[in-house]
Design an enzyme around this catalytic site. Sequence first.
Site, mmCIF file in Angstrom:
data_model
loop_
_atom_site.group_PDB
_atom_site.id
_atom_site.type_symbol
_atom_site.label_atom_id
_atom_site.label_comp_id
_atom_site.label_asym_id
_atom_site.label_seq_id
_atom_site.Cartn_x
_atom_site.Cartn_y
_atom_site.Cartn_z
ATOM 1 N N HIS A 122 36.635 39.652 24.532
ATOM 2 C CA HIS A 122 37.025 38.558 25.659
ATOM 3 C C HIS A 122 38.578 39.180 26.176
ATOM 4 C CE1 HIS A 122 34.421 35.532 24.640
ATOM 5 N NE2 HIS A 122 34.505 35.486 23.133
ATOM 6 N N HIS A 132 29.172 41.519 24.927
ATOM 7 C CA HIS A 132 28.604 41.643 23.638
ATOM 8 C C HIS A 132 27.653 42.557 23.374
ATOM 9 C CE1 HIS A 132 24.631 40.140 21.723
ATOM 10 N NE2 HIS A 132 25.609 39.747 20.465
ATOM 11 N N THR A 135 23.359 45.294 16.753
ATOM 12 C CA THR A 135 22.232 45.980 16.355
ATOM 13 C C THR A 135 22.209 45.604 14.909
ATOM 14 O OG1 THR A 135 23.239 48.102 15.900
ATOM 15 C CG2 THR A 135 22.195 47.948 17.979
ATOM 16 N N HIS A 166 23.888 48.677 33.384
ATOM 17 C CA HIS A 166 22.527 48.945 33.235
ATOM 18 C C HIS A 166 21.768 50.433 33.495
ATOM 19 C CE1 HIS A 166 21.048 44.847 33.111
ATOM 20 N NE2 HIS A 166 21.924 44.401 33.853
ATOM 21 N N GLY A 279 24.765 31.384 4.570
ATOM 22 C CA GLY A 279 25.774 31.304 3.708
ATOM 23 C C GLY A 279 26.704 32.400 3.747
#
Length: 296
Positions: A122, A132, A135, A166, A279
């Site tokens: 950000h 974002h 992998t 892109h 968890g």
Amino acid sequence: MSDVFDERKARASAWFRALRDEIVAAFEGLEDSHSEGPLSDAAPGRFEVTPTTRTADDGSDAGGGLMSVMRGGRVFEKVGVNVSTVYGTLGAAAQKSMAARGVPGIEADPRFWASGISLVAHMQNPHAPAVHMNTRMFWTPGAWWFGGGSDLNPCLEYDEDTAHFHAIQKAYLDPHGAALYPELKAWADEYFYIPHRKRARGVGGIFMDDRNTGDWEADFALTQDIGRAFLPAYLPLVEKRRTMGFGEAEKNAQLVHRGLYAEYNLVYDRGTKFGLATGHDPDAVLMSLPPLAKWV
């Protein structure tokens, strides 16, 4: 076969850690080189690195990783680059979810191993796009697969930035087959969509999941190239936009757009759900959330 996959797990885990190190160095380099424009007179940001742990239900060690977060930098308002390698036994809900996805034998033998890198940035300047990338590799006794991708999330869109992002993704994917980039682009458009807003959260990118062609080496090579594409796709956009001036209107647009990002990650993101359900350190899982956001 177990020896083969022990070696493959080690290779995948080491790759994700190496990619993390490269990205952290590049982002701190952006902080150091920001010599003009907004916030250029502030101190350059640095990552705070914290080990993370996962504890099994019986209290035994179940892996962990590194959470690397930079807050309040000159270029990055908040950026996290996490790596983890976790293992253990899936709970009943996770087993059911995996079985529904067609993972063979998961209810009879719910052991798992997972490793990956997850990144969300950000930005201070609203003209510089948020981003974002992740992998990962996942293994169970009955199956293995790779997943991940990257997508661009500008609050102020520039067509040339979208085209560059892109184009780089396509260049890195084309050696793996001409049909792959269109497939993964369409998958990202579908996956990074916010149904209750009836809109995408950004301008897209590439995404895959459950990638298992039967050729582990080929699928790992593809996963590596998705990671390698990230910096050349993203860094030039930040370098171009970080010096641009902005005012209250641009900052407001950024905060509202961050609200979309938070909604998606908390309601729909598969990785967030998996991390919390198994968890893992909740601070590491929720690292992706923006430092400030706004709803109108």
